[in-house]
Design a protein around this motif. Structure first.
Motif, PDB file in Angstrom:
ATOM      1  N   LEU A 158      42.525  47.159  42.343  1.00 15.02           N
ATOM      2  CA  LEU A 158      43.947  47.495  42.527  1.00 15.02           C
ATOM      3  C   LEU A 158      44.702  47.408  41.209  1.00 15.02           C
ATOM      4  O   LEU A 158      45.507  48.286  40.877  1.00 15.02           O
ATOM      5  CB  LEU A 158      44.577  46.555  43.567  1.00 15.02           C
ATOM      6  N   TYR A 159      44.429  46.350  40.459  1.00 14.30           N
ATOM      7  CA  TYR A 159      45.040  46.222  39.135  1.00 14.30           C
ATOM      8  C   TYR A 159      44.535  47.329  38.203  1.00 14.30           C
ATOM      9  O   TYR A 159      45.278  47.835  37.361  1.00 14.30           O
ATOM     10  CB  TYR A 159      44.724  44.849  38.536  1.00 14.30           C
ATOM     11  N   ARG A 176      40.174  36.468  35.810  1.00 11.23           N
ATOM     12  CA  ARG A 176      41.026  35.642  36.668  1.00 11.23           C
ATOM     13  C   ARG A 176      41.359  36.280  38.011  1.00 11.23           C
ATOM     14  O   ARG A 176      41.986  35.634  38.861  1.00 11.23           O
ATOM     15  CB  ARG A 176      42.324  35.309  35.933  1.00 11.23           C
ATOM     16  N   LEU A 177      40.954  37.535  38.224  1.00  9.70           N
ATOM     17  CA  LEU A 177      41.281  38.223  39.470  1.00  9.70           C
ATOM     18  C   LEU A 177      40.078  38.254  40.399  1.00  9.70           C
ATOM     19  O   LEU A 177      38.927  38.281  39.944  1.00  9.70           O
ATOM     20  CB  LEU A 177      41.741  39.657  39.175  1.00  9.70           C
ATOM     21  N   SER A 178      40.338  38.281  41.685  1.00 10.64           N
ATOM     22  CA  SER A 178      39.252  38.374  42.662  1.00 10.64           C
ATOM     23  C   SER A 178      38.665  39.776  42.654  1.00 10.64           C
ATOM     24  O   SER A 178      39.255  40.726  42.131  1.00 10.64           O
ATOM     25  CB  SER A 178      39.783  38.051  44.060  1.00 10.64           C
ATOM     26  N   GLU A 179      37.490  39.924  43.247  1.00  7.39           N
ATOM     27  CA  GLU A 179      36.837  41.233  43.296  1.00  7.39           C
ATOM     28  C   GLU A 179      37.665  42.236  44.085  1.00  7.39           C
ATOM     29  O   GLU A 179      37.573  43.448  43.866  1.00  7.39           O
ATOM     30  CB  GLU A 179      35.447  41.096  43.922  1.00  7.39           C
ATOM     31  N   GLN A 180      38.481  41.749  45.040  1.00  9.00           N
ATOM     32  CA  GLN A 180      39.323  42.647  45.820  1.00  9.00           C
ATOM     33  C   GLN A 180      40.538  43.114  45.013  1.00  9.00           C
ATOM     34  O   GLN A 180      40.982  44.263  45.137  1.00  9.00           O
ATOM     35  CB  GLN A 180      39.816  41.939  47.101  1.00  9.00           C
ATOM     36  N   LYS A 181      41.082  42.236  44.176  1.00  8.82           N
ATOM     37  CA  LYS A 181      42.294  42.579  43.426  1.00  8.82           C
ATOM     38  C   LYS A 181      42.006  43.396  42.163  1.00  8.82           C
ATOM     39  O   LYS A 181      42.855  44.184  41.736  1.00  8.82           O
ATOM     40  CB  LYS A 181      43.047  41.300  43.038  1.00  8.82           C
ATOM     41  N   GLU A 182      40.847  43.186  41.569  1.00 11.70           N
ATOM     42  CA  GLU A 182      40.558  43.862  40.304  1.00 11.70           C
ATOM     43  C   GLU A 182      40.696  45.389  40.377  1.00 11.70           C
ATOM     44  O   GLU A 182      41.333  45.990  39.502  1.00 11.70           O
ATOM     45  CB  GLU A 182      39.174  43.474  39.788  1.00 11.70           C
ATOM     46  N   PHE A 219      43.587  40.788  33.111  1.00 12.81           N
ATOM     47  CA  PHE A 219      42.291  40.572  33.757  1.00 12.81           C
ATOM     48  C   PHE A 219      41.579  39.306  33.275  1.00 12.81           C
ATOM     49  O   PHE A 219      40.649  38.840  33.907  1.00 12.81           O
ATOM     50  CB  PHE A 219      41.382  41.783  33.532  1.00 12.81           C
ATOM     51  N   ALA A 230      36.613  47.421  38.612  1.00 12.66           N
ATOM     52  CA  ALA A 230      37.972  47.438  38.062  1.00 12.66           C
ATOM     53  C   ALA A 230      38.127  48.522  37.011  1.00 12.66           C
ATOM     54  O   ALA A 230      39.081  49.311  37.024  1.00 12.66           O
ATOM     55  CB  ALA A 230      38.300  46.075  37.463  1.00 12.66           C
TER      56      ALA A 230
END
Length: 259
Positions: free
Chosen positions: A140-141, A132-138, A172, A77
């Motif tokens: 992107l954020y 609080r975010l998944s490894e896939q979303k981090e 995050f 991330a």
């Protein structure tokens, strides 16, 4: 010669203090840049900025090294944010000539007031490290944060460290200590981008920049050490102090009476 020695000594003292504060919560530019503008009155502003970037980048690198071994950094991330911020910081710097940066001041002032109130009101904000975010979303954020804050840093700048800290805590779910370490990665990327530009264009006084960098590095090492020792509560309090200082500075510049 004595005057030059005294001036350099003062600049180094301000660089040390800037590194100390910046290593914990950002905002070192509030200390270092005004001091340089005051003490180097005959130096062109781009050269002042370039000289200061050497000091800032060196101090940020030391702080990051100090945090990296002892504070969890989620590199997917934070790395995505850093790379994106580095690119968009350059684009933001190029955009300054197209749109007056002063137009952003009231908006930034309002955002900082909201951040200060929210952080003060939420006593548990940033107290627990609970991503609080998944490894896939981090990642992107991270790209989104790097895009917005990187462009802002290149375009206007004040409060960048505070915005990064708030984003890593609020979006995050990091605690203040982990958010501080993460923000150093992004700050280092934007500093190096700016530094490369200033070095290429010859806007660095190396005989001033290198002693200031050494003092900034020392201040950063001590600041990061204190943050690690004192923990999240200390970082939160200093964060509020720095945000309030930025609010006062921007408020004065926005609403001061015309001469």
């Amino acid at each position: 010669m004595e005057f030059l020695d005294a001036t350099l000594a003062l600049l180094c003292a301000f660089a040390f203090l800037a590194g100390f504060v910046d290593s914990i919560v950002g905002g070192g530019g509030l200390i270092q840049l005004p001091a340089m503008l005051l003490l180097l009155p005959g130096v062109p502003v781009p050269t002042v900025l370039g000289t200061g970037k050497v000091s800032s980048a060196a101090g940020t690198a030391v702080a990051l090294r100090r945090y990296a071994g002892q504070v969890p950094v989620r590199w997917r991330a934070v790395g995505a944010a850093a790379v994106t911020a580095g690119v968009f910081s350059f684009l933001g710097a190029r955009a300054v000539s197209l749109l007056p940066a002063e137009l952003l001041r009231p908006l930034v002032l309002g955002l900082l007031v909201v951040i200060a109130i929210y952080t003060f009101w939420r006593k548990d904000f940033g107290a627990i490290h609970a991503p609080r975010l998944s490894e896939q979303k981090e990642p992107l954020y991270g790209v989104a944060v790097g895009l917005v804050i990187g462009f802002y840093d290149g375009f206007f700048g004040p409060g960048t460290g505070s915005f990064l800290l708030f984003a890593f805590v609020g979006l995050f779910g990091y605690d203040f200590l982990s958010a501080s370490a993460s923000s150093k990665v992004v700050n280092l990327a934007t500093n190096l981008t700016s530094l490369a530009y200033f070095a290429y264009t010859g806007h660095i006084l190396w005989h001033v920049a290198l002693p200031m960098a050494a003092c900034n590095m020392l201040g950063s090492a001590l600041g990061a050490r204190l943050a690690l020792r004192q923990g999240v509560g200390f970082v939160r309090v200093l964060f509020l102090v720095v945000v309030c200082a930025i609010i006062l500075k921007l408020g004065w510049e926005t609403f001061k009476p015309l001469p």
